[in-house]
Write a protein that holds these residues in place. Structure first.
Motif: not given
Length: 139
Positions: A79-103
């Motif tokens: 009943d278990k599934v292990v997934t190795r993955k990555a999120f790919h994205a553009t930093h377009a909003g605040t994340f952990m207190g860091v304002l958007a950088t567009g990176k």
């Protein structure tokens, strides 16, 4: 191949695409059990279903609205599934207190999900948040 194992892998893939990547609230409703426990919920987030929804829809997706999930590997047993993955994205909003950088970022993740009756019951995860912070704060 064990049909339950293949079905569970398909459910996890669906969750990654529809809930995380597309932000579809209906996918959360369909794929997360009411008794769900996130054993590695971020600090300050509830460990249940609502915490998972809040983290993805209110923290992750606003900071990275073009988020795309790339699944590299899935290993399943019982009943278990292990997934190795990555999120790919553009930093377009605040994340952990860091304002958007567009990176553009790559957010590595390994998840273990226990499923029951076609829904997420438990989750354990390793997220490389430190790597993401380095990517958005360094020149």
């Amino acid at each position: 191949m064990d049909s339950e194992v293949e079905r569970n892998k398909a459910i996890v893939t669906r969750f990654n695409k529809e809930a995380i990547e597309e932000g579809r609230l209906a996918a959360f409703d369909e794929l997360i059990d009411d008794s769900f426990i996130n054993h590695t919920a971020p600090a300050g987030m509830p460990r249940g279903r609502d915490g998972m929804i809040r983290f993805i829809l209110d923290v992750l997706r606003p900071a990275f609205p073009d988020l795309r999930v790339e699944i590299y590997d899935q290993v399943a047993e019982g009943d278990k599934v292990v997934t190795r993955k990555a999120f790919h994205a553009t930093h377009a909003g605040t994340f952990m207190g860091v304002l958007a950088t567009g990176k553009t970022i790559r957010f590595p993740v390994i998840d273990i999900v226990r499923l029951g009756d076609g829904k997420y019951i438990e989750h354990w995860g390793i997220r490389d948040t430190h790597s993401v912070l380095q990517q958005i704060t360094q020149s």
